[in-house]
Design a protein around this motif. Structure first.
Motif, mmCIF file in Angstrom:
data_model
loop_
_atom_site.group_PDB
_atom_site.id
_atom_site.type_symbol
_atom_site.label_atom_id
_atom_site.label_comp_id
_atom_site.label_asym_id
_atom_site.label_seq_id
_atom_site.Cartn_x
_atom_site.Cartn_y
_atom_site.Cartn_z
ATOM 1 N N TYR A 5 0.813 -1.201 0.000
ATOM 2 C CA TYR A 5 0.000 0.000 0.000
ATOM 3 C C TYR A 5 0.857 1.266 0.000
ATOM 4 O O TYR A 5 0.415 2.329 -0.428
ATOM 5 C CB TYR A 5 -1.006 -0.052 1.160
ATOM 6 C CG TYR A 5 -0.903 1.050 2.146
ATOM 7 C CD1 TYR A 5 -1.739 2.155 2.070
ATOM 8 C CD2 TYR A 5 0.045 1.004 3.163
ATOM 9 C CE1 TYR A 5 -1.640 3.174 2.985
ATOM 10 C CE2 TYR A 5 0.142 2.014 4.073
ATOM 11 C CZ TYR A 5 -0.697 3.097 3.981
ATOM 12 O OH TYR A 5 -0.593 4.112 4.893
ATOM 13 N N VAL A 6 2.082 1.130 0.437
ATOM 14 C CA VAL A 6 3.001 2.251 0.314
ATOM 15 C C VAL A 6 3.183 2.599 -1.160
ATOM 16 O O VAL A 6 3.196 3.759 -1.554
ATOM 17 C CB VAL A 6 4.362 1.916 0.952
ATOM 18 C CG1 VAL A 6 5.319 3.075 0.799
ATOM 19 C CG2 VAL A 6 4.185 1.561 2.414
ATOM 20 N N LEU A 7 3.299 1.544 -1.963
ATOM 21 C CA LEU A 7 3.406 1.736 -3.407
ATOM 22 C C LEU A 7 2.208 2.481 -3.967
ATOM 23 O O LEU A 7 2.347 3.379 -4.795
ATOM 24 C CB LEU A 7 3.484 0.379 -4.094
ATOM 25 C CG LEU A 7 4.826 -0.084 -4.593
ATOM 26 C CD1 LEU A 7 4.645 -1.316 -5.454
ATOM 27 C CD2 LEU A 7 5.506 1.005 -5.404
ATOM 28 N N VAL A 8 1.045 2.092 -3.516
ATOM 29 C CA VAL A 8 -0.156 2.753 -4.007
ATOM 30 C C VAL A 8 -0.083 4.235 -3.712
ATOM 31 O O VAL A 8 -0.329 5.074 -4.584
ATOM 32 C CB VAL A 8 -1.415 2.148 -3.360
ATOM 33 C CG1 VAL A 8 -2.657 2.880 -3.841
ATOM 34 C CG2 VAL A 8 -1.520 0.681 -3.673
ATOM 35 N N LYS A 9 0.275 4.562 -2.490
ATOM 36 C CA LYS A 9 0.385 5.970 -2.125
ATOM 37 C C LYS A 9 1.401 6.669 -3.021
ATOM 38 O O LYS A 9 1.172 7.740 -3.555
ATOM 39 C CB LYS A 9 0.826 6.080 -0.662
ATOM 40 C CG LYS A 9 -0.326 6.378 0.275
ATOM 41 C CD LYS A 9 0.080 7.439 1.288
ATOM 42 C CE LYS A 9 -0.970 8.516 1.375
ATOM 43 N NZ LYS A 9 -0.707 9.496 2.427
ATOM 44 N N GLU A 10 2.530 6.015 -3.167
ATOM 45 C CA GLU A 10 3.639 6.598 -3.908
ATOM 46 C C GLU A 10 3.282 6.854 -5.380
ATOM 47 O O GLU A 10 3.603 7.890 -5.946
ATOM 48 C CB GLU A 10 4.809 5.615 -3.831
ATOM 49 C CG GLU A 10 6.138 6.137 -4.258
ATOM 50 C CD GLU A 10 7.168 5.017 -4.121
ATOM 51 O OE1 GLU A 10 7.814 4.704 -5.116
ATOM 52 O OE2 GLU A 10 7.284 4.430 -3.011
ATOM 53 N N LEU A 11 2.601 5.870 -5.967
ATOM 54 C CA LEU A 11 2.349 5.964 -7.401
ATOM 55 C C LEU A 11 1.036 6.646 -7.728
ATOM 56 O O LEU A 11 0.908 7.298 -8.760
ATOM 57 C CB LEU A 11 2.390 4.570 -8.024
ATOM 58 C CG LEU A 11 3.790 3.948 -8.024
ATOM 59 C CD1 LEU A 11 3.741 2.525 -8.520
ATOM 60 C CD2 LEU A 11 4.728 4.774 -8.889
ATOM 61 N N ILE A 12 0.040 6.477 -6.869
ATOM 62 C CA ILE A 12 -1.261 7.061 -7.165
ATOM 63 C C ILE A 12 -1.432 8.396 -6.455
ATOM 64 O O ILE A 12 -2.192 9.263 -6.895
ATOM 65 C CB ILE A 12 -2.377 6.061 -6.778
ATOM 66 C CG1 ILE A 12 -2.262 4.801 -7.657
ATOM 67 C CG2 ILE A 12 -3.752 6.658 -6.931
ATOM 68 C CD1 ILE A 12 -2.290 5.094 -9.147
ATOM 69 N N GLY A 13 -0.684 8.599 -5.412
ATOM 70 C CA GLY A 13 -0.746 9.857 -4.678
ATOM 71 C C GLY A 13 -0.587 11.095 -5.553
ATOM 72 O O GLY A 13 -1.410 12.011 -5.477
#
Lengths: 225, 225
Positions: free
Chosen positions: A125-133
Motif C-alpha cells: 500500500y506504500v506503493l499505491v500511495k507513492e504511485l497514485i498519490g
DNA sequence: TGTACATCAGTGAACGCGCGTTCACTGATGTAC
DNA sequence: TGTACATCAGTGAACGCGCGTTCACTGATGTAC
C-alpha cells in the motif's frame, strides 16, 4: 522482439494471476507453472513472493500514473470555450475505467486499490500511495482551481464519491467476467451490462460524468454546512 | 442473562475476527483461542470453517436487512409535504452507514459486501443476494415510483453510484481504525475524518445525500442517451 | 592462447510450518423397560 | 427404583496437505594473467 527472459515471464504470469485472484489466492507454484519456469526461480529473481508482488505492482502502476497525469494535464491546454470541469471529470474517470478494463495491467492496479482499501496489508500500500498519490494531488489541484470557493473538506468528499463510484463499476465488470466462467445457477447481474466492454465503458463514463457534475453542483451551490 | 453457550461464544469471536481481518486471514485456531473453546468444537458445532462463516454472516445480515427495509418503508408513511426522494436517499444511505460503523455486526456485513464485490468466492455470496437482494428490490421500487419517467438502466446506474460511494466511505473509516493500531510512519488519511465516528457518519450521510440528489437530478432532467 | 577462477541463471529436492480436519475418547444427561 | 443404552457437548492428539522458502548443485559465460 527477442523472447522474454525468465524474469519477464514470471512477471507476466504473476500479473495475470494476481489481477484475477488477489495476492493470497495465488500460490507461487501456480505462477511458476503458468510461466513454465522452475519453482525456485521466483526466489532466485525476486527473493520471495511478497517482493514479486511488489514488482508486478510497480510495473503496472507506473504507466497508469503516467496516463492519468497526462489526461489531467491535457485538460489544461484545451480550448477555453468548453466547460473545463466536465472535461476534467471525464478525463479522470474515463482514463481510470479504460485503463482498468482494457488490460490486465490496469485490472491489477484497480484490484489492488480496491484490495488495499478493504485490507491495507503488506508494504504494497506504500506503493499505491507513492504511485497514485501524485495523481490525486494533481486532480485535487485542478478541482481547487475550478471550484475556487469550495473548502478543502468538500473537495475531499467529492473525490471520495468519484473514486467510490469507479471502483464499484470497474469491480462490477470484473466480477461479471469471473462469474461467466463458473456458470452457477445464480446470477450476479444487478445491472445490465451493455453489449461488450466498449459499450459498458462508454455507458459508465457517461453516467459517472453526468452524475458527478450534478453532485458537485449540488454540493457547491448551496450554503456551506 | 445466562452465560453464553460454546456455540454462541464461537459465533461472537468469529464475528469480530472475520469483520476485522476477512475470511482467509483468520485461522480457526485464533477463533477457538479468542472464544476460549477447544479447537475441535468448531467442527463439532459447524462442520467446518466455511460453514461457521456462513452462520456468522446470516446472523449479522438478517438484522441489517430488517433495519433497511424498515427505514425504506418508513419513508412511505411520512407526511407528504417533504421531498420524498431526499428522505428515501437519506434513509437508505444513513441506515447503511450507521449500521456499518456502529457495530461489529454491521462492519462484518459491509466487509462481506465489499469482499464479495472484489472476489465472489464461496457460497457466502448467495447469502448476500438472498439477504440484501430484497432491500435492493424495495429501494428500486421506491425509486421507480419517485422517478416515473426514468428508464430501468438509469435507475440501475444510480443505485450503483450510491452503493459505490457508501462502501468506499465506510471502508475508509474502517481502514482508519485499523491503521491507528499499526502506527507506521505513513498516513492513510486522504480525507480528514472529523471528530469521532458520530461526526464522520453525519458528514458522510449529509454529503452523500446532497451529492446523490444532485447526481440524480442531472441524470434525469437531461435528454435520454 | 591456455588455464584458473568468479559470476550468474537456473534446477531438483527437501524442509519446516501452519492450516483445516479427523478420530477415538470422556463424562454428563436423558430415556426405556 | 434400578439397570442398560442412546444421545450429546466437549476434548486432546494427531493427520495430511499445501504453502513459501532453502540448499546444494549444474552448466554456461565472462575475466585475469
Amino acid at each position: 522482439m527477442s523472447e522474454p527472459t525468465t524474469k519477464e515471464r514470471l512477471l507476466d504470469a504473476a500479473e495475470v494471476l494476481f489481477a484475477h485472484q488477489g495476492y493470497e489466492a495465488v500460490s507461487i507454484r501456480e505462477i511458476a507453472a503458468e510461466a513454465d519456469v522452475n519453482l525456485a526461480a521466483i526466489n532466485y529473481h525476486f527473493q520471495g513472493k511478497e517482493n514479486l508482488y511488489v514488482e508486478v505492482l510497480r510495473r503496472c502502476l507506473a504507466p497508469k500514473r503516467e496516463k492519468l497525469l497526462a489526461a489531467i494535464a491535457a485538460v489544461e491546454v484545451a480550448t477555453d470555450d468548453k466547460p473545463k470541469l466536465e472535461m476534467l471529470i471525464r478525463a479522470f474517470v474515463g482514463t481510470h475505467i479504460e485503463d482498468a478494463l482494457s488490460s490486465p495491467h490496469g485490472l491489477l492496479g484497480l484490484h489492488l486499490m480496491s484490495r488495499e482499501m478493504s485490507e491495507p496489508r503488506h508494504g504494497a500500500y506504500v506503493l499505491v500511495k507513492e504511485l497514485i498519490g501524485p495523481v490525486r494531488e494533481s486532480f485535487m489541484a485542478h478541482i481547487r482551481i475550478l471550484l475556487p470557493d469550495t473548502d478543502e473538506k468538500k473537495i475531499q468528499m467529492i473525490i471520495g464519491s468519484i473514486v467510490g463510484q469507479f471502483i464499484y463499476y470497474a469491480m462490477y465488470w470484473h466480477n461479471h467476467l469471473n462469474m461467466l466462467g463458473k456458470s452457477e445457477e445464480v446470477e450476479l447481474a444487478f445491472m445490465s451490462l451493455g453489449d461488450g466492454v466498449e459499450d459498458y465503458m462508454a455507458n459508465v463514463i457517461d453516467h459517472m460524468t453526468r452524475f458527478t457534475l450534478g453532485g458537485i453542483k449540488a454540493i457547491t451551490e448551496g450554503g456551506d454546512a
